[in-house]
Design an enzyme around this catalytic site. Structure first.
Site, PDB file in Angstrom:
ATOM      1  N   CYS A  24      17.221  31.036  55.213  1.00 27.35           N
ATOM      2  CA  CYS A  24      18.478  30.284  55.731  1.00 27.35           C
ATOM      3  C   CYS A  24      18.926  29.361  55.003  1.00 27.35           C
ATOM      4  O   CYS A  24      18.389  28.988  53.858  1.00 27.35           O
ATOM      5  CB  CYS A  24      17.923  29.729  57.087  1.00 27.35           C
ATOM      6  SG  CYS A  24      16.597  28.362  56.863  1.00 27.35           S
TER       7      CYS A  24
ATOM      8  N   CYS B  95      17.021  26.770  53.154  1.00 31.45           N
ATOM      9  CA  CYS B  95      16.253  27.016  52.190  1.00 31.45           C
ATOM     10  C   CYS B  95      17.337  26.746  50.864  1.00 31.45           C
ATOM     11  O   CYS B  95      16.850  26.241  49.712  1.00 31.45           O
ATOM     12  CB  CYS B  95      16.013  28.632  51.828  1.00 31.45           C
ATOM     13  SG  CYS B  95      14.893  29.266  53.056  1.00 31.45           S
TER      14      CYS B  95
ATOM     15  N   ASP C 216      46.106  41.858  49.912  1.00 31.28           N
ATOM     16  CA  ASP C 216      46.408  42.544  48.530  1.00 31.28           C
ATOM     17  C   ASP C 216      47.559  43.522  49.085  1.00 31.28           C
ATOM     18  O   ASP C 216      47.702  44.014  50.248  1.00 31.28           O
ATOM     19  CB  ASP C 216      45.023  43.374  47.885  1.00 31.28           C
ATOM     20  CG  ASP C 216      45.565  44.303  46.992  1.00 31.28           C
ATOM     21  OD1 ASP C 216      46.148  43.799  46.023  1.00 31.28           O
ATOM     22  OD2 ASP C 216      45.079  45.387  47.139  1.00 31.28           O
TER      23      ASP C 216
ATOM     24  N   ASP D 121      41.185  46.248  48.797  1.00 31.67           N
ATOM     25  CA  ASP D 121      40.329  47.505  48.861  1.00 31.67           C
ATOM     26  C   ASP D 121      39.889  48.038  47.241  1.00 31.67           C
ATOM     27  O   ASP D 121      39.365  49.102  47.178  1.00 31.67           O
ATOM     28  CB  ASP D 121      40.966  48.704  49.331  1.00 31.67           C
ATOM     29  CG  ASP D 121      42.369  48.855  48.707  1.00 31.67           C
ATOM     30  OD1 ASP D 121      42.902  48.315  47.815  1.00 31.67           O
ATOM     31  OD2 ASP D 121      42.579  49.960  48.603  1.00 31.67           O
TER      32      ASP D 121
ATOM     33  N   ASP E 122      39.950  43.459  43.325  1.00 29.35           N
ATOM     34  CA  ASP E 122      39.933  42.848  44.481  1.00 29.35           C
ATOM     35  C   ASP E 122      38.625  42.088  44.729  1.00 29.35           C
ATOM     36  O   ASP E 122      38.309  41.105  45.287  1.00 29.35           O
ATOM     37  CB  ASP E 122      40.427  43.324  45.566  1.00 29.35           C
ATOM     38  CG  ASP E 122      41.744  43.737  45.665  1.00 29.35           C
ATOM     39  OD1 ASP E 122      42.636  43.211  45.155  1.00 29.35           O
ATOM     40  OD2 ASP E 122      42.106  44.841  46.123  1.00 29.35           O
TER      41      ASP E 122
END
Length: 758
Positions: free
Chosen positions: A15, A18, A430, A628, A632
């Site tokens: 978490c 940490c 994009d 995609d 990217d």
């Protein structure tokens, strides 16, 4: 002197407490100048002065805190993740079994014997054995983390848990040896239950993280293992790509992946570089042009001289960019953790003061020190203060929102997607494959002589034998319109320019208008139409029949049908859409204008997208990135929220927080709305949890709250969070269903159907 920088893949983080503990520990370590922790990808980037502290000491800080440093070799790293998952499962089985047994003992006492206190030494000793076995068996690692944190003056969830666990153990020992009538079994049960809960929460978190990605490995697999190297004698030998050196020459045939970054020495071909640029229309390559490893050679044979290998190669640089972006990604502190930062020390203080009060205060009104009441007060405060419901608030919102998102074809891969999305004020899109469909298509046809069908028949006939993607677009357009055409009697492809053919006895040219002008074709009468099509961002091919320009064909990357509507939804939500692309400014602005985007970043090189995202973040914006392609991936990782189009590359999908299972852009705003609703539920859950915790801790200080009732109150708080999380879902009949159907909101027509992966 520049600081030394080391990046570690760290196991054992569960978490953001940490992450905060690691940051605090390094802040108190002499010689460490800066540290960035990515909880989502379990990575730590440390900058330190090598003259004051060595790498071994830097690593020892992590190990002392109870975390493991995984092998940097990625395949071994994934093996270690699986081993950690197996260890976590074993811990949970042992601790869970102990919890079931001790719960059965408590149930027997309360419901069969009708009492809270045990009069059986055997039951007490069984409960003690279970407590010690759980705490020092599967729960031993928690104690090690708590000790190392306390040693550095860090108060975190491990310290709070162990305070409660040892308080239960102490209360049980007092019942065994000092105060007959103490609820001994129940005290020991506290130690078992809260240790088991923590192991369960960490195991759940570990499962989520081990699903993450082998993205970098998938990326590097794009490169072929072997290639054909040309020797100094002109012979051809097949060698491993790993042995190539700068200056070597390799031959790449049509259809093969280009194995390395290099420069074309001989040959002409079209090369699909979407792996790097994201642009759908292939680039023409000839002598002197650069090519990128991982791209696809399409039509001709190329002789390429190697210009970069190893860490200098494009794909390896992208892999490094992704890893660095993960470690440098802006820290996301969950809402619960912001409160817990103050809640933990407060609960510990109240528990200690309550115990001391019942030891010191009673003599003031003529009574003796009340050890039992003080023990009850301290233990009940720790039980009611342990944030069980608080820890569940976000995961439950994730489960509920995740189920709803799945019904819309959206995979929400992290809690950050829910927590941060409502704050996003910039969505960077994009162009190719995100706003557009990423395939060349005929956008407009202009007939200059004769009918449009006649001109299309001429163009399609000439292109019938061509393997170029633009030829495919022309042929598909003609087929869709039922245009009949005949195969050419003669055909010649002029690489990078167009084609020459004989169709029905007529000489036909189809290609770039600049090439047509070089062939002495008069295009002046169509200059205005050519300029208009180019202003739209289209690639213009002229069609010539027997020396006369008879038509123009504008080819571009078709815009998705829901792109404009999705952009409008962003405007309506107060979010500014931004388009980013490596394409030229004219094409970029033409596409942006058509969908309603006012902010455009054009001519952005693949390795600069992440920098542009970082610049927006430096300006104070919360940024979501939608993409995609491989190019990217670093930007998706850098963004506060990365959103991948499911039809895209594996590396983009694995770098994202949200995955749209189809290629429908509208899923971006669906995800935003689901995330906003889920975040509202999270805040409601936290309010309910803290109400129980706050009232419970205050009541516990009286010493009148039996530990059993404290545990029941904790169960009640969890039940309230559960009820709030799923009440609306149960009323509406929603479920966590992996099948999805996407419908047009206006017409009700089914647009897409499918199923998400488990």
């Amino acid at each position: 002197m520049e600081p030394t920088q080391k990046q570690f893949n760290v196991g054992g983080m569960s978490c953001s407490f940490c992450a905060e503990s690691i940051e605090k520990a390094y802040a108190r370590t002499d010689g460490v100048e800066d540290v960035d922790v990515s909880l989502a990808h379990e990575e730590v980037l440390v900058q330190y002065d090598a003259d004051r502290i060595g790498e071994v000491e830097v690593k020892d800080t992590l190990r002392d805190l109870g975390y493991t440093i995984r092998d940097q070799e990625k395949e071994k790293r994934y093996e270690l993740q699986q081993a950690e998952l197996a260890d976590g499962k074993r811990r949970l089985v042992f601790a869970g079994s102990a919890s079931i047994v001790v719960a059965a003992l408590m149930g027997w006492m309360i419901f069969v014997m009708g009492r809270f206190e045990s009069d059986s030494l055997a039951m007490d000793l069984v409960a003690l054995a279970l407590a010690l076995g759980t705490m020092f068996g599967p729960g031993r690692y928690i104690k090690e983390k708590a000790y190392q944190s306390l040693r550095r003056g860090i108060l975190n969830q491990h310290v709070l848990l162990e305070a409660g666990a040892f308080a239960g153990l102490l209360g049980g020992f007092l019942g065994l040896s000092v105060f007959p009538g103490f609820p001994t079994v129940h005290f020991f049960a506290v130690s078992v239950f809260i240790t088991t809960y923590h192991i369960l929460s960490e195991y759940t978190s570990l499962i989520v993280r081990t699903r993450a990605s082998q993205a970098v490995q998938s990326l590097l697999n794009l490169q072929p293992d072997t290639t054909r190297r040309i020797t100094d004698d002109g012979d051809v030998e097949e060698v491993s790509v790993d042995v190539l050196e700068v200056g070597d020459r390799v031959r790449i045939k049509p259809g093969e992946n280009i194995p390395v970054d290099g420069e074309v020495v001989d040959g002409m071909s079209t090369v699909d570089e979407s792996v790097a640029t994201g642009e759908s229309i292939p680039e023409e390559k000839s002598a002197g042009d650069a090519v990128i490893g991982g791209s696809v050679n399409e039509t001709g044979t190329l002789l390429v001289e190697v210009t970069a290998t190893g860490e200098d190669a494009f794909l390896n640089q992208v892999a490094h960019e992704i890893e660095e972006a993960r470690a440098m990604k802006p820290g996301i502190i969950q809402l619960a953790d912001r409160v817990l930062r103050y809640f933990v020390p407060t609960v510990l203080t109240i528990a200690a003061l309550a115990f001391l009060f019942w030891l010191v205060a009673p003599p003031a009104w003529g009574a003796g020190p009340n050890v039992q009441r003080g023990a009850f007060a301290a233990l009940a405060a720790l039980i009611l203060g342990y944030p069980c419901a608080l820890g569940m608030a976000t995961p439950l919102a994730l489960i509920r929102g995740g189920g709803k998102a799945a019904n819309h074809g959206i995979l929400m891969r992290s809690g950050d997607a829910f927590q941060i999305f409502p704050d996003v004020d910039r969505i960077v899109l994009d162009k190719t494959g995100t706003i557009t469909v990423s395939e060349p298509a005929v956008s407009e046809v202009v007939g200059l002589e004769g009918t449009e069908s006649e001109m299309l028949a001429t163009a399609a006939g000439a292109e019938a034998f061509s393997e170029h993607p633009l030829a495919d677009a022309i042929l598909e357009y003609a087929d869709e319109r039922g245009v009949e055409y005949t195969d050419p009697e003669a055909f010649n492809s002029v690489t990078g320019k167009g084609i020459q053919a004989t169709v029905d006895g007529e000489d036909v040219l189809v290609g770039k208008t600049g090439w047509l002008a070089d062939e002495d074709i008069d295009c002046s009468h169509a200059a205005d139409e050519i300029e208009r099509l180019q202003q739209r961002g289209l690639t213009v091919s002229g069609v010539v029949r027997d020396g006369d320009l008879v038509g123009l064909i504008g080819i571009g990357d078709e815009i998705k049908t829901d792109a404009a509507a999705t952009v409008q939804r962003m405007h309506d939500a107060g979010i500014t859409p931004v388009m980013i692309t490596g394409d030229n400014e004219r094409t970029a602005k033409a596409v942006a204008k058509e969908v309603g985007i006012n902010h455009v970043m054009a001519d952005v090189l693949p390795d600069k997208k992440r920098e542009e995202i970082g610049r927006l973040q430096d300006e104070g914006h919360h940024v979501a990135m939608v993409g995609d392609g491989i190019n990217d991936a670093p930007a998706l990782t850098q963004a506060d929220i990365g959103i991948a189009i499911g039809a895209g590359t594996d590396i983009a999908i694995e770098s994202a927080d949200i995955v749209l299972m189809g290629d429908r852009l509208g899923g971006v705003m669906d995800a935003y709305e689901i995330g906003r609703e889920s975040y509202r539920k999270t805040r409601q859950n936290l309010g309910a949890a803290f109400a129980f915790n706050g009232i419970g801790v205050a009541a516990a200080t009286t010493g009148l709250v039996h530990p059993v009732f404290a545990m029941l109150a904790m169960v009640l708080s969890v039940s309230a969070v559960l009820a709030n999380s799923f009440a609306g879902q149960l009323r509406s009949g929603e479920g966590v269903n992996t099948d999805f159907t996407i419908k047009n909101d206006d017409t009700g027509e089914v647009v897409e159907e499918g199923a998400t992966a488990d």
